[in-house]
Structures are given as C-alpha cells and as structure tokens.
Write a protein that holds these residues in place. Structure first.
Motif, PDB file in Angstrom:
ATOM      1  N   GLY A  14     -11.981 -26.285 -23.714  1.00 39.09           N
ATOM      2  CA  GLY A  14     -12.297 -26.257 -25.144  1.00 39.09           C
ATOM      3  C   GLY A  14     -11.217 -25.582 -25.948  1.00 39.09           C
ATOM      4  O   GLY A  14     -11.487 -24.924 -26.963  1.00 39.09           O
ATOM      5  N   ALA A  15      -9.953 -25.776 -25.534  1.00 36.78           N
ATOM      6  CA  ALA A  15      -8.855 -25.004 -26.119  1.00 36.78           C
ATOM      7  C   ALA A  15      -8.229 -25.657 -27.342  1.00 36.78           C
ATOM      8  O   ALA A  15      -7.276 -25.114 -27.901  1.00 36.78           O
ATOM      9  CB  ALA A  15      -7.774 -24.774 -25.062  1.00 36.78           C
ATOM     10  N   THR A  16      -8.745 -26.794 -27.766  1.00 36.96           N
ATOM     11  CA  THR A  16      -8.096 -27.497 -28.870  1.00 36.96           C
ATOM     12  C   THR A  16      -8.565 -27.034 -30.248  1.00 36.96           C
ATOM     13  O   THR A  16      -8.125 -27.580 -31.260  1.00 36.96           O
ATOM     14  CB  THR A  16      -8.310 -29.021 -28.737  1.00 36.96           C
ATOM     15  OG1 THR A  16      -9.701 -29.300 -28.600  1.00 36.96           O
ATOM     16  CG2 THR A  16      -7.565 -29.565 -27.527  1.00 36.96           C
ATOM     17  N   SER A  17      -9.434 -26.027 -30.295  1.00 31.86           N
ATOM     18  CA  SER A  17      -9.821 -25.470 -31.597  1.00 31.86           C
ATOM     19  C   SER A  17     -10.494 -24.120 -31.392  1.00 31.86           C
ATOM     20  O   SER A  17     -10.863 -23.749 -30.271  1.00 31.86           O
ATOM     21  CB  SER A  17     -10.770 -26.407 -32.356  1.00 31.86           C
ATOM     22  OG  SER A  17     -12.023 -26.478 -31.706  1.00 31.86           O
ATOM     23  N   GLY A  18     -10.645 -23.395 -32.478  1.00 32.97           N
ATOM     24  CA  GLY A  18     -11.477 -22.195 -32.532  1.00 32.97           C
ATOM     25  C   GLY A  18     -11.189 -21.141 -31.482  1.00 32.97           C
ATOM     26  O   GLY A  18     -10.044 -20.721 -31.264  1.00 32.97           O
ATOM     27  N   ILE A  19     -12.240 -20.696 -30.826  1.00 32.70           N
ATOM     28  CA  ILE A  19     -12.151 -19.611 -29.855  1.00 32.70           C
ATOM     29  C   ILE A  19     -11.269 -19.994 -28.669  1.00 32.70           C
ATOM     30  O   ILE A  19     -10.475 -19.179 -28.186  1.00 32.70           O
ATOM     31  CB  ILE A  19     -13.565 -19.210 -29.388  1.00 32.70           C
ATOM     32  CG1 ILE A  19     -14.313 -18.502 -30.531  1.00 32.70           C
ATOM     33  CG2 ILE A  19     -13.502 -18.307 -28.157  1.00 32.70           C
ATOM     34  CD1 ILE A  19     -15.790 -18.300 -30.269  1.00 32.70           C
ATOM     35  N   ALA A  63     -18.077 -33.614 -19.676  1.00 37.11           N
ATOM     36  CA  ALA A  63     -19.330 -34.300 -19.388  1.00 37.11           C
ATOM     37  C   ALA A  63     -19.122 -35.467 -18.426  1.00 37.11           C
ATOM     38  O   ALA A  63     -20.097 -36.028 -17.907  1.00 37.11           O
ATOM     39  CB  ALA A  63     -19.970 -34.801 -20.677  1.00 37.11           C
ATOM     40  N   ALA A  64     -17.871 -35.821 -18.184  1.00 31.32           N
ATOM     41  CA  ALA A  64     -17.574 -36.955 -17.305  1.00 31.32           C
ATOM     42  C   ALA A  64     -17.482 -36.489 -15.852  1.00 31.32           C
ATOM     43  O   ALA A  64     -16.882 -35.451 -15.564  1.00 31.32           O
ATOM     44  CB  ALA A  64     -16.268 -37.613 -17.720  1.00 31.32           C
ATOM     45  N   PRO A  65     -18.064 -37.242 -14.926  1.00 39.02           N
ATOM     46  CA  PRO A  65     -17.996 -36.867 -13.504  1.00 39.02           C
ATOM     47  C   PRO A  65     -16.553 -36.749 -13.040  1.00 39.02           C
ATOM     48  O   PRO A  65     -15.692 -37.549 -13.391  1.00 39.02           O
ATOM     49  CB  PRO A  65     -18.700 -38.035 -12.796  1.00 39.02           C
ATOM     50  CG  PRO A  65     -19.584 -38.643 -13.838  1.00 39.02           C
ATOM     51  CD  PRO A  65     -18.851 -38.473 -15.135  1.00 39.02           C
ATOM     52  N   ALA A  90     -17.567 -26.391 -25.813  1.00 34.61           N
ATOM     53  CA  ALA A  90     -18.961 -26.424 -26.279  1.00 34.61           C
ATOM     54  C   ALA A  90     -19.124 -27.443 -27.377  1.00 34.61           C
ATOM     55  O   ALA A  90     -18.174 -27.765 -28.098  1.00 34.61           O
ATOM     56  CB  ALA A  90     -19.391 -25.048 -26.785  1.00 34.61           C
ATOM     57  N   VAL A  91     -20.342 -27.946 -27.492  1.00 32.59           N
ATOM     58  CA  VAL A  91     -20.729 -28.735 -28.664  1.00 32.59           C
ATOM     59  C   VAL A  91     -21.862 -27.993 -29.359  1.00 32.59           C
ATOM     60  O   VAL A  91     -22.667 -27.319 -28.710  1.00 32.59           O
ATOM     61  CB  VAL A  91     -21.174 -30.159 -28.288  1.00 32.59           C
ATOM     62  CG1 VAL A  91     -20.004 -30.945 -27.715  1.00 32.59           C
ATOM     63  CG2 VAL A  91     -22.334 -30.141 -27.292  1.00 32.59           C
ATOM     64  N   GLU A 110     -24.975 -31.358 -21.187  1.00 32.53           N
ATOM     65  CA  GLU A 110     -23.900 -31.932 -20.377  1.00 32.53           C
ATOM     66  C   GLU A 110     -22.601 -31.150 -20.556  1.00 32.53           C
ATOM     67  O   GLU A 110     -21.874 -30.903 -19.598  1.00 32.53           O
ATOM     68  CB  GLU A 110     -23.672 -33.408 -20.740  1.00 32.53           C
ATOM     69  CG  GLU A 110     -24.702 -34.355 -20.164  1.00 32.53           C
ATOM     70  CD  GLU A 110     -24.596 -34.526 -18.660  1.00 32.53           C
ATOM     71  OE1 GLU A 110     -23.588 -34.084 -18.062  1.00 32.53           O
ATOM     72  OE2 GLU A 110     -25.536 -35.094 -18.076  1.00 32.53           O
ATOM     73  N   VAL A 111     -22.299 -30.773 -21.779  1.00 29.18           N
ATOM     74  CA  VAL A 111     -21.063 -30.039 -22.052  1.00 29.18           C
ATOM     75  C   VAL A 111     -21.259 -28.541 -21.873  1.00 29.18           C
ATOM     76  O   VAL A 111     -20.542 -27.883 -21.103  1.00 29.18           O
ATOM     77  CB  VAL A 111     -20.544 -30.341 -23.470  1.00 29.18           C
ATOM     78  CG1 VAL A 111     -19.302 -29.501 -23.772  1.00 29.18           C
ATOM     79  CG2 VAL A 111     -20.231 -31.821 -23.612  1.00 29.18           C
ATOM     80  N   ASN A 112     -22.230 -27.967 -22.588  1.00 29.35           N
ATOM     81  CA  ASN A 112     -22.369 -26.518 -22.652  1.00 29.35           C
ATOM     82  C   ASN A 112     -22.807 -25.897 -21.338  1.00 29.35           C
ATOM     83  O   ASN A 112     -22.419 -24.769 -21.012  1.00 29.35           O
ATOM     84  CB  ASN A 112     -23.364 -26.127 -23.741  1.00 29.35           C
ATOM     85  CG  ASN A 112     -22.892 -26.506 -25.129  1.00 29.35           C
ATOM     86  OD1 ASN A 112     -21.841 -27.113 -25.293  1.00 29.35           O
ATOM     87  ND2 ASN A 112     -23.672 -26.158 -26.133  1.00 29.35           N
TER      88      ASN A 112
END
Length: 250
Positions: A14-19, A63-65, A90-91, A110-112
C-alpha cells in the motif's frame, strides 16, 4: 534501524499513497532497501523515482491469489533477503451495517484482512534471520464508531492475529506489532471528508474529539513504524502503538 552493511530489506504494501508512501520514504531515508507495492503503477514508479537507489516497485493486488508470494519472491530477487514487512495496504469503507451488501464486505476483508494475512505468511516463511512485521490497523479496532463497523472488523481481525502471531513466530526471531493510527490526513481521509455535507464543520467536529487537537499526518505514523522495525524495539512484540492524539485514551 536494523541494518546489514547494505541496509535492511523491507517490503511496504500500500505504498503508493498516504501512510504507506510516508513509511517507505522514512525507512529508505534511514538506509533501508525498500520494495514497495500497490495497484497504481504510475504512482509506484513515481515513488521509486523520488527515492532513487535501493528502491524498487512491484505492482500487486493483494486480493489476487499468489500476490503475496510474488511480492516476497521479488524482494528476494532484488535484495537477497527480507528483514521487515509493513502491511499498509487497505481499502476504506463507510456505510450502514444493516444494509451493506456481503459482496462489499468481502471486498474490504480481501484486502484489509486476507491480504495482510497472506503477506504475513509469505514474509515469515523467508525471514531466515528473524525480522519485524508491522501491521497498520486503526483506532477503529479499539472503539466503536457508527457506519465504520465493516472497516473496523477488518482491522480488528488483524490486530487479534498480531497477538497470536507474535507468540507463534517469536521462536523464529520474528517480532509482530501493530500501529493503530487515528484520523490521519491521507487521500482516504480527504475523499471521505469531501463526501460529507459540510466538510469544514465535519473537520471541526473531528478535531474536537482529539485531545491533542490536530489530525495525524502520515509521517507521524511512519515514525512509529520506523521504531518497531528498528533494533531499538528488539524486545517489543505483540503490542500496538496508538498514533491517535489521545483519541482512544478517553
């Protein structure tokens, strides 16, 4: 932070934005070799270009296997080892509990939740020299807030897992901890605020509930992650650092 002569090898999801972005930048500035992941390839390339040497990007939808194994394999190929994982992907979700469709709930989990668990499994398997896993959870895993139940449950599950994982992985020299941010000025927060009927009034209400009187910024959270990744936290595992300005202390 923990360093070999060439620097620790860290994966930040999740490094492409925010935290996630702030965390990757902070760890890289401390000398880490950083593999960053996210779904937005353009922003991922921008981040890596801004960091320069010792950074690489792998596009991944957790979320992808198979995505978690692909990310850890890429880290091993790039850096030869994996020393730390930061689960920041995260979403968001806001909605009435009784009317939220199960399909939406599954997407959040699935994501979180499931994506974070898969990354923990994949990373721990290849941490041959011990390591540190830091999960970004939320103040919402600790308090009840109307319309945030689904998101809170997805983060609360990760917080609960952290306790067991910390004990189970301790013999392998792997520490597992949480950072639970409060309201943080990220793109997710800005998008949520913009959807409210009166954003200025909503923000005043938010600030009134934070004892320190301000929102966190991503660097506040990144600083806590940096500590948990570093040798300064070598005897810290199974804990949560609340970066919420005192919100959950009330």
């Amino acid at each position: 932070m923990t360093t070999s002569p060439d620097g620790a090898a860290v994966v930040v999801t999740g490094a492409t934005s925010g935290i996630g972005w702030a965390t990757a930048s902070r760890l890289h500035a401390d000398g880490a070799r950083v593999l960053v992941t996210g779904r937005d390839e353009e922003r991922g390339r921008r981040l890596v270009e801004s960091l320069g040497a010792r950074a690489c990007f792998v596009a991944a939808d957790l979320a992808a296997p198979g995505s978690a194994d692909a990310v850890t394999d890429a880290c091993l190929q790039a850096f030869g080892r994996l020393d730390a994982l930061v689960n920041a992907a995260a979403v968001d979700h806001t909605g009435d509990l009784l009317s939220t469709p199960m399909a939406d709930i599954r997407r959040v989990f699935e994501v979180n939740t499931f994506g974070a668990i898969a990354m923990i499994q994949a990373a721990a398997r290849v941490m041959e020299h011990g390591g540190s896993i830091v999960n970004i959870t939320s103040r919402l895993a600790l308090v009840g807030v109307p319309t945030m139940g689904i998101y809170a449950a997805s983060k609360g599950a990760v917080q609960a897992l952290t306790l067991s994982a910390a004990v189970e992985l301790a013999p392998r020299g792997i520490r597992v901890n949480d950072v639970a941010p409060g309201m943080t000025r990220t793109p997710l927060y800005d998008a949520w605020l913009a959807r409210t009927p009166e954003p200025a009034a909503t923000e005043r209400e938010v600030l009134s509930r934070i004892p320190l009187g301000r929102l966190a910024v991503p660097d506040d959270v990144a600083a806590a992650v940096r500590y948990l990744v570093s040798d300064e936290a070598r005897h810290v595992t199974g804990t949560v650092i609340r970066v919420d300005g005192g919100y959950t202390a009330q």
